[in-house]
Design a protein around this motif. Sequence first.
Motif, short mmCIF file in Angstrom:
data_model
loop_
_atom_site.label_atom_id
_atom_site.label_comp_id
_atom_site.label_asym_id
_atom_site.label_seq_id
_atom_site.Cartn_x
_atom_site.Cartn_y
_atom_site.Cartn_z
N LEU A 161 -96.97 -45.67 -6.30
CA LEU A 161 -96.54 -46.90 -5.50
C LEU A 161 -95.05 -47.13 -5.30
O LEU A 161 -94.69 -47.58 -4.00
N LEU A 162 -94.46 -47.15 -6.42
CA LEU A 162 -92.96 -47.57 -6.21
C LEU A 162 -92.11 -46.50 -5.20
O LEU A 162 -91.20 -46.69 -4.60
N VAL A 163 -92.65 -45.07 -5.64
CA VAL A 163 -91.94 -44.21 -4.81
C VAL A 163 -92.11 -44.26 -3.42
O VAL A 163 -91.48 -43.80 -2.35
N THR A 164 -93.18 -45.03 -2.96
CA THR A 164 -93.73 -45.19 -1.63
C THR A 164 -93.08 -46.39 -1.17
O THR A 164 -92.45 -46.23 0.12
N PHE A 165 -93.15 -47.48 -1.73
CA PHE A 165 -92.70 -48.80 -1.11
C PHE A 165 -91.13 -49.19 -1.11
O PHE A 165 -90.52 -49.57 -0.44
N LEU A 166 -90.44 -48.75 -2.47
CA LEU A 166 -89.06 -48.87 -2.55
C LEU A 166 -88.24 -48.40 -1.34
O LEU A 166 -87.34 -48.84 -0.84
N PRO A 167 -88.45 -47.13 -1.09
CA PRO A 167 -87.64 -46.53 -0.05
C PRO A 167 -87.92 -47.11 1.41
O PRO A 167 -86.74 -47.35 2.21
N VAL A 168 -88.78 -47.90 1.42
CA VAL A 168 -88.79 -48.90 2.95
C VAL A 168 -87.83 -50.00 2.64
O VAL A 168 -87.26 -50.26 3.85
N MET A 169 -87.81 -50.37 1.73
CA MET A 169 -87.01 -51.53 1.41
C MET A 169 -85.56 -51.21 1.27
O MET A 169 -84.52 -52.00 1.52
N LEU A 170 -85.29 -49.82 0.98
CA LEU A 170 -83.93 -49.28 1.05
C LEU A 170 -83.16 -49.24 2.25
O LEU A 170 -82.08 -49.33 2.41
N LEU A 171 -84.08 -48.58 3.16
CA LEU A 171 -83.64 -48.09 4.36
C LEU A 171 -82.63 -49.06 5.20
O LEU A 171 -81.61 -48.63 5.65
N PRO A 172 -82.98 -50.48 5.00
CA PRO A 172 -81.89 -51.20 5.96
C PRO A 172 -80.68 -51.47 5.29
O PRO A 172 -79.57 -51.73 6.17
#
Length: 455
Positions: free
Chosen positions: A380-391
């Motif tokens: 779950l972390l490997v999926t959701f954290l990249p979304v938060m990193l993109l900006p």
Amino acid sequence: MIQEIVKFIVDILKVPSILVGLIAMVGLIAQRKSFADTVKGTIKTILGFLVLSGGATVLISAITPLGMMFEQAFKLQGIIPNNEAIVSMALNEYGAATALIMAFGMVANIIVARFTRLKFIFLTGHHTFYMACMISIILTVAGFEGWQLVFTGSLVLGLIMAFFPALAQPQMRKITGNDDVAFGHFGTLGYVLAGWLGMAVGKGSRSTEEMNLPKNLSFLRDSSISISLTMMIIYLILAIFAGSNYVETTLSKGDNYLVYAIIEAITFAAGVFIILQGVRLILAEIVPAFTGFSEKLVPNAKPALDCPVVFPYAPNAVLIGFLCSFLGGLVGLFVLGQLNLVLILPGVVPHFFCGATAGVFGNAMGGRRGAMLGAFANGLLVTFLPVMLLPVLGSLGFSNTTFSDVDFCGVGIILGNMAKWFNKDVIMAIIVAIFALLVIFNYTIKPKNSKNDKA
């Protein structure tokens, strides 16, 4: 000319086998070992890392088609987190800053280990290189340049190279049964979370390595056999769903798609087997050699090694961790789709290495339940954290890839938000203050339950 020299040094140090071989050589020389022992220890250390790297290459070559079949079978499109891909894209613009931050960051790591209680030397060269790249991207986007960029980035890198192994060490002691070696891989937040979840839910749960099987199924106790058979089932299912035409024209070069799936599954198991042998060879050489290095430069320092260092301690948890992490990635993908957010596809390579490691940590702290739930949470972390990193990645945030492992995302999100709220002088002051506080703490606060106290 100076940049070229630094680049050459970085090119050497980002190769894990050379980096650890040099450390072993320095340690053996410091112990005044004979010329023959120094040569033997250095070469065997490099050999061990090359064996490990060879196993990783075999495994990645087998697991990459699995991801391609998965995407073809279910017609998925989205961003695939991949460290190598985003770093290769970033180097054109951030290459010089990355090289300088990596070179001086490794010096900063030794300084941090020498003057604070974070007595860990991070020896995973390629991850150091990737983290240096990400730090250079975010600080440059935040307005840093020149000496401020290199100084701040190097100190940040040096601090986290010592901090994350320290965070994982209590659980590493549980995994290995000793305090000789540390853990150096930037997915540590996910692994430590897996261990904590294991402690919370795993009371009374047996280890993944305890298998009570009938005599005619005893062959499944061999991890190479159980991994081969399990992956064979997965490969065959995905090959069937992807279709014979796709597999035979795109992947197998005309070979029968079912035969191809079986061979790739066993090749996957072969890669894991080679990695395990490489780890054993490295540990036999690096721990004694590192003693001399730490005694001379950083008293009581421990070598922090790449994630496969834990694989031999629970081979079954490696497979369980991969599968449960990938399942977590699928669940996360579904949630992202429901929320109309950027889709992060579950990359099989990061889910294998990070998920497998999370499985080992979870198993050590909470048996089978810990391995399964801990690896699922890592997925779950490997999926959701990249979304938060993109900006926070600037123009690179619009590319079709991003950093995959949890610590890259965590550090990137924190640095990016600091850049949002503070100017560069304040950020630099905060980083220097953190280092100063760690030094002051080391020299003013007496350690609890030290060996000297017990004596």
